[in-house]
Design a protein around this motif. Structure first.
Motif, short mmCIF file in Angstrom:
data_model
loop_
_atom_site.label_atom_id
_atom_site.label_comp_id
_atom_site.label_asym_id
_atom_site.label_seq_id
_atom_site.Cartn_x
_atom_site.Cartn_y
_atom_site.Cartn_z
N LYS A 113 0.89 -1.29 -0.02
CA LYS A 113 -0.05 -0.05 -0.14
C LYS A 113 1.02 1.11 -0.11
N SER A 114 1.46 1.58 1.20
CA SER A 114 2.28 2.93 1.16
C SER A 114 3.44 2.74 2.08
N ASN A 115 4.40 3.98 2.41
CA ASN A 115 5.11 3.94 3.04
C ASN A 115 6.39 2.80 2.60
N CYS A 116 6.71 2.88 1.37
CA CYS A 116 7.52 1.92 0.77
C CYS A 116 9.19 2.43 0.42
N LYS A 117 9.79 1.40 0.48
CA LYS A 117 11.35 1.80 0.40
C LYS A 117 11.85 2.52 -0.95
N ASP A 118 12.57 3.51 -0.82
CA ASP A 118 13.15 4.26 -1.97
C ASP A 118 12.18 5.16 -2.41
N GLY A 119 11.21 5.45 -1.72
CA GLY A 119 9.91 6.24 -2.28
C GLY A 119 9.02 5.74 -3.29
N ARG A 120 9.30 4.41 -3.70
CA ARG A 120 8.66 3.74 -4.45
C ARG A 120 6.94 3.72 -4.32
N ASP A 121 6.26 3.63 -5.37
CA ASP A 121 4.79 3.64 -5.23
C ASP A 121 4.26 2.24 -5.77
N VAL A 122 4.35 1.42 -4.46
CA VAL A 122 4.48 -0.02 -5.07
C VAL A 122 2.86 -0.44 -5.35
N TYR A 123 2.05 0.29 -4.53
CA TYR A 123 0.64 0.20 -4.71
C TYR A 123 0.33 0.51 -6.53
N GLN A 124 0.84 1.57 -6.83
CA GLN A 124 0.42 1.67 -8.32
C GLN A 124 1.05 0.83 -9.15
N GLU A 125 2.20 0.21 -8.79
CA GLU A 125 3.02 -0.95 -9.52
C GLU A 125 1.92 -1.92 -9.63
N TYR A 126 1.36 -2.23 -8.20
CA TYR A 126 0.26 -3.36 -8.25
C TYR A 126 -0.97 -2.92 -9.10
N ARG A 127 -1.27 -1.90 -8.96
CA ARG A 127 -2.64 -1.53 -9.78
C ARG A 127 -2.27 -1.66 -11.37
N THR A 128 -1.07 -1.34 -11.79
CA THR A 128 -0.57 -1.41 -13.23
C THR A 128 -0.65 -2.85 -13.62
N ALA A 129 0.20 -3.76 -12.67
CA ALA A 129 0.19 -5.11 -13.21
C ALA A 129 -1.19 -5.72 -13.01
N ARG A 130 -1.92 -5.45 -12.08
CA ARG A 130 -3.19 -6.18 -11.95
C ARG A 130 -4.41 -5.61 -13.01
N GLY A 131 -4.09 -4.58 -13.35
CA GLY A 131 -5.11 -4.04 -14.34
C GLY A 131 -6.33 -3.97 -13.61
N ASP A 132 -7.55 -4.39 -14.46
CA ASP A 132 -8.87 -4.14 -14.25
C ASP A 132 -9.12 -4.94 -12.92
N VAL A 133 -8.56 -6.10 -12.42
CA VAL A 133 -8.61 -6.91 -11.26
C VAL A 133 -8.17 -6.53 -10.11
N GLY A 134 -7.09 -5.21 -10.21
CA GLY A 134 -6.70 -4.69 -8.92
C GLY A 134 -7.52 -4.06 -8.26
N LEU A 135 -7.50 -4.00 -6.79
CA LEU A 135 -8.34 -3.36 -6.00
C LEU A 135 -8.20 -1.93 -5.71
N GLY A 136 -9.12 -1.19 -5.49
CA GLY A 136 -8.82 0.23 -5.36
C GLY A 136 -8.80 0.31 -3.68
N THR A 137 -8.14 1.65 -3.30
CA THR A 137 -8.03 1.97 -1.92
C THR A 137 -9.51 1.79 -1.09
N SER A 138 -10.44 1.91 -1.59
CA SER A 138 -11.83 1.73 -1.04
C SER A 138 -12.13 0.21 -0.65
N ASP A 139 -11.34 -0.66 -1.22
CA ASP A 139 -11.69 -2.00 -1.16
C ASP A 139 -10.78 -2.75 -0.31
N LEU A 140 -9.69 -1.64 0.29
CA LEU A 140 -8.70 -2.34 1.22
C LEU A 140 -8.70 -1.88 2.61
N LEU A 141 -8.44 -2.63 3.48
CA LEU A 141 -8.20 -2.35 4.95
C LEU A 141 -6.58 -2.38 5.59
N ASP A 142 -6.20 -1.21 5.92
CA ASP A 142 -4.77 -1.31 6.08
C ASP A 142 -4.14 -2.14 7.14
#
Length: 100
Positions: A9-38
């Motif tokens: 989700k967030s606070n990733c090493k080296d300032g990476r946006d790993v959540y956006q990497e996830y969304r890009t890789a998963r495409g339409d099946v990736g979960l939006g932030t409103s579908d997630l519990l931190d």
């Protein structure tokens, strides 16, 4: 699959946006932030300090926060340590597959 259960989700090493990497890789099946519990993964030595659980599995979120569950990701099925060079000849299973 595991990427729609536990999401970086967030606070990733080296300032990476790993959540956006996830969304890009998963495409339409990736979960939006409103579908997630931190969940707080601070101190876990993972790529992010915050991960999230699919909100449809709120009971897992509750168990994790109560210290009664944990996640083991990318554990593999090796029966002995292998290097990148010898995994083809040294493994009894087809690694990186979902067919076993």
């Amino acid at each position: 699959d595991s990427f729609n259960l536990l999401v970086p989700k967030s606070n990733c090493k080296d300032g990476r946006d790993v959540y956006q990497e996830y969304r890009t890789a998963r495409g339409d099946v990736g979960l939006g932030t409103s579908d997630l519990l931190d969940i707080d993964a601070t101190g876990s030595h993972q790529v992010c300090d915050t991960f999230a659980v699919n909100k449809n599995y709120d009971f897992i979120h509750e168990l994790y926060n109560a210290g009664q569950a944990l996640f083991v990701a990318n554990a593999g099925v090796l029966n002995k340590p292998l290097t990148k060079d010898d995994y083809k000849t040294g493994s009894k299973v087809q690694l990186f597959a979902h067919n076993h």
